[in-house]
Design a protein around this motif. Structure first.
Motif, PDB file in Angstrom:
ATOM      1  N   GLN A 150      -3.884 -19.889  14.206  1.00 57.64           N
ATOM      2  CA  GLN A 150      -3.278 -18.640  14.681  1.00 57.64           C
ATOM      3  C   GLN A 150      -3.007 -17.760  13.466  1.00 57.64           C
ATOM      4  O   GLN A 150      -2.464 -18.215  12.466  1.00 57.64           O
ATOM      5  N   THR A 151      -3.402 -16.488  13.558  1.00 57.36           N
ATOM      6  CA  THR A 151      -3.128 -15.535  12.488  1.00 57.36           C
ATOM      7  C   THR A 151      -2.010 -14.603  12.924  1.00 57.36           C
ATOM      8  O   THR A 151      -2.054 -14.045  14.020  1.00 57.36           O
ATOM      9  N   TYR A 152      -1.005 -14.468  12.081  1.00 60.25           N
ATOM     10  CA  TYR A 152       0.152 -13.630  12.375  1.00 60.25           C
ATOM     11  C   TYR A 152       0.164 -12.428  11.436  1.00 60.25           C
ATOM     12  O   TYR A 152      -0.147 -12.544  10.258  1.00 60.25           O
ATOM     13  N   THR A 153       0.567 -11.301  11.967  1.00 63.74           N
ATOM     14  CA  THR A 153       0.795 -10.108  11.158  1.00 63.74           C
ATOM     15  C   THR A 153       2.254 -10.121  10.724  1.00 63.74           C
ATOM     16  O   THR A 153       3.138 -10.395  11.534  1.00 63.74           O
ATOM     17  N   LEU A 154       2.485  -9.836   9.461  1.00 64.07           N
ATOM     18  CA  LEU A 154       3.840  -9.836   8.916  1.00 64.07           C
ATOM     19  C   LEU A 154       4.221  -8.418   8.513  1.00 64.07           C
ATOM     20  O   LEU A 154       3.387  -7.647   8.038  1.00 64.07           O
ATOM     21  N   THR A 155       5.476  -8.098   8.715  1.00 62.43           N
ATOM     22  CA  THR A 155       5.993  -6.802   8.284  1.00 62.43           C
ATOM     23  C   THR A 155       7.381  -7.003   7.694  1.00 62.43           C
ATOM     24  O   THR A 155       8.076  -7.952   8.052  1.00 62.43           O
ATOM     25  N   LYS A 156       7.737  -6.135   6.797  1.00 63.24           N
ATOM     26  CA  LYS A 156       9.062  -6.204   6.198  1.00 63.24           C
ATOM     27  C   LYS A 156       9.965  -5.255   6.962  1.00 63.24           C
ATOM     28  O   LYS A 156       9.695  -4.064   7.055  1.00 63.24           O
ATOM     29  N   GLU A 157      11.022  -5.817   7.521  1.00 67.42           N
ATOM     30  CA  GLU A 157      11.937  -5.058   8.368  1.00 67.42           C
ATOM     31  C   GLU A 157      13.360  -5.271   7.873  1.00 67.42           C
ATOM     32  O   GLU A 157      13.847  -6.395   7.860  1.00 67.42           O
ATOM     33  N   ASN A 158      14.008  -4.209   7.446  1.00 66.06           N
ATOM     34  CA  ASN A 158      15.370  -4.276   6.904  1.00 66.06           C
ATOM     35  C   ASN A 158      15.472  -5.289   5.764  1.00 66.06           C
ATOM     36  O   ASN A 158      16.437  -6.041   5.670  1.00 66.06           O
ATOM     37  N   ASN A 171       0.838  -1.175   0.000  1.00 64.16           N
ATOM     38  CA  ASN A 171       0.000   0.000   0.000  1.00 64.16           C
ATOM     39  C   ASN A 171       0.888   1.245   0.000  1.00 64.16           C
ATOM     40  O   ASN A 171       1.461   1.586   1.029  1.00 64.16           O
ATOM     41  N   ASN A 172       1.022   1.875  -1.172  1.00 63.24           N
ATOM     42  CA  ASN A 172       1.863   3.063  -1.320  1.00 63.24           C
ATOM     43  C   ASN A 172       3.297   2.818  -0.856  1.00 63.24           C
ATOM     44  O   ASN A 172       3.893   3.641  -0.171  1.00 63.24           O
ATOM     45  N   GLY A 173       3.837   1.664  -1.186  1.00 63.29           N
ATOM     46  CA  GLY A 173       5.217   1.349  -0.843  1.00 63.29           C
ATOM     47  C   GLY A 173       5.402   0.729   0.527  1.00 63.29           C
ATOM     48  O   GLY A 173       6.487   0.271   0.857  1.00 63.29           O
ATOM     49  N   ARG A 174       4.362   0.702   1.336  1.00 63.99           N
ATOM     50  CA  ARG A 174       4.448   0.062   2.661  1.00 63.99           C
ATOM     51  C   ARG A 174       3.996  -1.391   2.508  1.00 63.99           C
ATOM     52  O   ARG A 174       2.839  -1.664   2.208  1.00 63.99           O
ATOM     53  N   VAL A 175       4.920  -2.303   2.701  1.00 67.60           N
ATOM     54  CA  VAL A 175       4.663  -3.712   2.482  1.00 67.60           C
ATOM     55  C   VAL A 175       4.327  -4.379   3.818  1.00 67.60           C
ATOM     56  O   VAL A 175       5.038  -4.195   4.804  1.00 67.60           O
ATOM     57  N   SER A 176       3.239  -5.132   3.831  1.00 70.57           N
ATOM     58  CA  SER A 176       2.837  -5.869   5.030  1.00 70.57           C
ATOM     59  C   SER A 176       2.112  -7.125   4.585  1.00 70.57           C
ATOM     60  O   SER A 176       1.899  -7.345   3.400  1.00 70.57           O
TER      61      SER A 176
END
Length: 147
Positions: free
Chosen positions: A132-140, A110-115
């Motif tokens: 179980q549902t996990y939230t994912l984020t891109k970090e480094n 979403n506008n360059g923010r990846v999740s």
């Protein structure tokens, strides 16, 4: 006087020509669909593959009780909130999973923010499955679990 037959033009087989042209067009469409489908599959796999690998590593580490590996898959925000020992203690106090299956995976840009998010169905040692549902984020540049 002798009889001369009239010249009759040769009979054209238009049905045969139309069928050949339609067959060629169908063959081109089928080949294009197969090639397009292959490239679409590759794009989706490239987008979700690294996220799936992170979830797979995390869930596999929980099942094998390799808590340092599972802890390493967490985002910095969660690692700042509790230590590796606290994480291991929390995981070993709950119901221990016997196996797992990744049943859903979504990646968003979403506008360059990846999740993203992932759903994992664990089979518990008591035999009852839980999801179980996990939230994912891109970090480094790497995907991390960030509940």
């Amino acid at each position: 006087m002798s009889y001369q037959p009239a010249m009759v033009p040769p009979k054209k087989n238009t049905t045969r020509t139309v069928l050949i042209v339609v067959g060629i067009v169908l063959a081109i469409c089928c080949a294009g669909g197969a090639i397009g489908g292959f490239f679409l599959y590759r794009v989706v796999e490239d987008a979700t593959g690294p996220a799936k690998s992170t979830v797979d590593t995390f869930a596999g580490a929980l099942v094998s009780q390799d808590y340092p590996t599972a802890y390493g898959q967490l985002c910095g925000k969660l690692r700042d909130r509790f230590s590796q020992d606290d994480f291991a203690r929390q995981q070993s106090n709950g119901s221990l999973p016997d196996g797992y299956e990744i049943v859903g995976l979504n990646v968003h840009n979403n506008n360059g923010r990846v999740s993203g998010s992932a759903s994992v169905r664990y089979t518990l040692r008591q035999g009852m499955p839980t999801t179980q549902t996990y939230t994912l984020t891109k970090e480094n540049g790497a995907w991390r679990i960030c509940q």
